[in-house]
Write a protein that holds these residues in place. Structure first.
Motif, PDB file in Angstrom:
ATOM      1  N   LEU A  66       2.353   0.616  -8.645  1.00  0.00           N
ATOM      2  CA  LEU A  66       2.908   1.412  -9.732  1.00  0.00           C
ATOM      3  C   LEU A  66       1.883   2.353 -10.332  1.00  0.00           C
ATOM      4  O   LEU A  66       2.239   3.234 -11.089  1.00  0.00           O
ATOM      5  CB  LEU A  66       3.450   0.505 -10.838  1.00  0.00           C
ATOM      6  CG  LEU A  66       4.670  -0.303 -10.458  1.00  0.00           C
ATOM      7  CD1 LEU A  66       5.128  -1.133 -11.637  1.00  0.00           C
ATOM      8  CD2 LEU A  66       5.789   0.594  -9.993  1.00  0.00           C
ATOM      9  N   SER A  67       0.632   2.151 -10.019  1.00  0.00           N
ATOM     10  CA  SER A  67      -0.356   3.039 -10.623  1.00  0.00           C
ATOM     11  C   SER A  67      -1.652   3.022  -9.824  1.00  0.00           C
ATOM     12  O   SER A  67      -1.874   2.164  -8.994  1.00  0.00           O
ATOM     13  CB  SER A  67      -0.646   2.627 -12.059  1.00  0.00           C
ATOM     14  OG  SER A  67      -1.378   1.434 -12.077  1.00  0.00           O
ATOM     15  N   ILE A 101       3.208   5.265 -17.981  1.00  0.00           N
ATOM     16  CA  ILE A 101       2.943   5.598 -16.587  1.00  0.00           C
ATOM     17  C   ILE A 101       2.865   7.115 -16.528  1.00  0.00           C
ATOM     18  O   ILE A 101       3.770   7.808 -16.972  1.00  0.00           O
ATOM     19  CB  ILE A 101       4.057   5.073 -15.667  1.00  0.00           C
ATOM     20  CG1 ILE A 101       4.115   3.553 -15.771  1.00  0.00           C
ATOM     21  CG2 ILE A 101       3.823   5.516 -14.238  1.00  0.00           C
ATOM     22  CD1 ILE A 101       5.272   2.930 -15.035  1.00  0.00           C
ATOM     23  N   LYS A 134       2.036   8.949  -9.851  1.00  0.00           N
ATOM     24  CA  LYS A 134       1.781   7.621  -9.308  1.00  0.00           C
ATOM     25  C   LYS A 134       3.048   7.075  -8.654  1.00  0.00           C
ATOM     26  O   LYS A 134       4.138   7.219  -9.203  1.00  0.00           O
ATOM     27  CB  LYS A 134       1.311   6.705 -10.421  1.00  0.00           C
ATOM     28  CG  LYS A 134       0.004   7.172 -11.022  1.00  0.00           C
ATOM     29  CD  LYS A 134      -0.366   6.354 -12.213  1.00  0.00           C
ATOM     30  CE  LYS A 134      -1.620   6.939 -12.843  1.00  0.00           C
ATOM     31  NZ  LYS A 134      -1.937   6.330 -14.096  1.00  0.00           N
ATOM     32  N   LEU A 163       6.066   4.771  -7.688  1.00  0.00           N
ATOM     33  CA  LEU A 163       6.820   3.806  -8.476  1.00  0.00           C
ATOM     34  C   LEU A 163       7.856   3.119  -7.611  1.00  0.00           C
ATOM     35  O   LEU A 163       8.296   3.650  -6.607  1.00  0.00           O
ATOM     36  CB  LEU A 163       7.553   4.518  -9.625  1.00  0.00           C
ATOM     37  CG  LEU A 163       6.676   5.182 -10.660  1.00  0.00           C
ATOM     38  CD1 LEU A 163       7.510   6.055 -11.563  1.00  0.00           C
ATOM     39  CD2 LEU A 163       5.960   4.126 -11.478  1.00  0.00           C
ATOM     40  N   TYR A 180       5.517  -5.577 -16.509  1.00  0.00           N
ATOM     41  CA  TYR A 180       5.306  -4.194 -16.075  1.00  0.00           C
ATOM     42  C   TYR A 180       3.848  -3.761 -16.192  1.00  0.00           C
ATOM     43  O   TYR A 180       3.338  -3.044 -15.335  1.00  0.00           O
ATOM     44  CB  TYR A 180       6.212  -3.230 -16.853  1.00  0.00           C
ATOM     45  CG  TYR A 180       7.658  -3.356 -16.470  1.00  0.00           C
ATOM     46  CD1 TYR A 180       8.077  -3.159 -15.149  1.00  0.00           C
ATOM     47  CD2 TYR A 180       8.621  -3.668 -17.410  1.00  0.00           C
ATOM     48  CE1 TYR A 180       9.404  -3.279 -14.798  1.00  0.00           C
ATOM     49  CE2 TYR A 180       9.958  -3.778 -17.064  1.00  0.00           C
ATOM     50  CZ  TYR A 180      10.342  -3.586 -15.761  1.00  0.00           C
ATOM     51  OH  TYR A 180      11.655  -3.702 -15.411  1.00  0.00           O
ATOM     52  N   THR A 181       3.168  -4.208 -17.242  1.00  0.00           N
ATOM     53  CA  THR A 181       1.758  -3.845 -17.398  1.00  0.00           C
ATOM     54  C   THR A 181       0.920  -4.491 -16.294  1.00  0.00           C
ATOM     55  O   THR A 181       0.023  -3.852 -15.740  1.00  0.00           O
ATOM     56  CB  THR A 181       1.244  -4.256 -18.785  1.00  0.00           C
ATOM     57  OG1 THR A 181       2.053  -3.645 -19.783  1.00  0.00           O
ATOM     58  CG2 THR A 181      -0.201  -3.816 -18.989  1.00  0.00           C
ATOM     59  N   ARG A 216       1.521  -2.610 -13.113  1.00  0.00           N
ATOM     60  CA  ARG A 216       0.826  -1.319 -13.154  1.00  0.00           C
ATOM     61  C   ARG A 216      -0.682  -1.475 -12.982  1.00  0.00           C
ATOM     62  O   ARG A 216      -1.302  -0.735 -12.220  1.00  0.00           O
ATOM     63  CB  ARG A 216       1.127  -0.616 -14.488  1.00  0.00           C
ATOM     64  CG  ARG A 216       0.461   0.748 -14.583  1.00  0.00           C
ATOM     65  CD  ARG A 216       0.460   1.303 -15.994  1.00  0.00           C
ATOM     66  NE  ARG A 216      -0.367   0.443 -16.837  1.00  0.00           N
ATOM     67  CZ  ARG A 216      -0.236   0.366 -18.156  1.00  0.00           C
ATOM     68  NH1 ARG A 216       0.695   1.052 -18.780  1.00  0.00           N
ATOM     69  NH2 ARG A 216      -1.009  -0.422 -18.852  1.00  0.00           N
TER      70      ARG A 216
END
Length: 163
Positions: A11-12, A27, A31, A33, A104-105, A108
């Motif tokens: 994701l990143s 975000i 990047k 996803l 999610y963090t 990422r």
């Protein structure tokens, strides 16, 4: 690469992490996803996307909107749809649920850690017979609940994200 890697694409770029704030993550840029929600979420909008699409603003369709703000990200179905189809450069995603923010963090900022922990859990589960699998599930759930109850809410936690 392990069998779960396709479920959680990067994701990143870890070299450029976005700042983490309570109830918030961001975000930026180009990047890569995921193309769809990674969790099944109560009240998820995946099945409603054709209806929701009819209400996207024309400015979004014309490429004039490049920042997306989602106050209740949940499973992120609308976000992933918008990000996949329109030239969004920044997204500000919010949710009151600290566990969805950790998920999610962590994806990422530590996707490899999440994938590694998912692989360990998968292997530990699959090597068991039915009763062992049941016991393993309850053990993971109990450890997760104990961690949440003791308020160890690190913004990036690959183990909790995998659970």
């Amino acid at each position: 690469m392990n069998r779960l890697a396709h479920l959680l694409p990067h994701l990143s770029d870890p070299a450029q992490p976005a700042p983490v704030r309570p109830r918030y993550f961001r975000i930026d840029g180009e990047k890569p996803l995921a193309r769809a929600p990674i969790v099944k979420w109560a009240g998820g909008k995946s099945q409603l996307l054709p209806v929701i699409d009819q209400h996207y603003p024309q400015a979004l369709r014309d490429g004039k909107v490049t920042t997306y703000i989602e106050p209740f990200v949940g499973g992120a179905a609308v976000f992933f749809d918008v990000r996949r189809r329109f030239p969004i450069k920044k997204a500000h995603l919010f949710d009151a649920n600290p566990e969805i923010r950790v998920l999610y963090t962590s994806i990422r900022d530590d996707i490899e850690g999440v994938i590694r922990n998912l692989a360990v859990m998968e292997n530990s589960y699959l090597c068991q017979q039915e009763e062992g699998r049941k016991a393993y599930y309850y053990d993971v759930r109990e450890r997760y609940n104990d961690e949440v109850a003791t308020a160890r809410l690190d913004p990036v936690n690959a183990i909790r994200a995998a659970q």
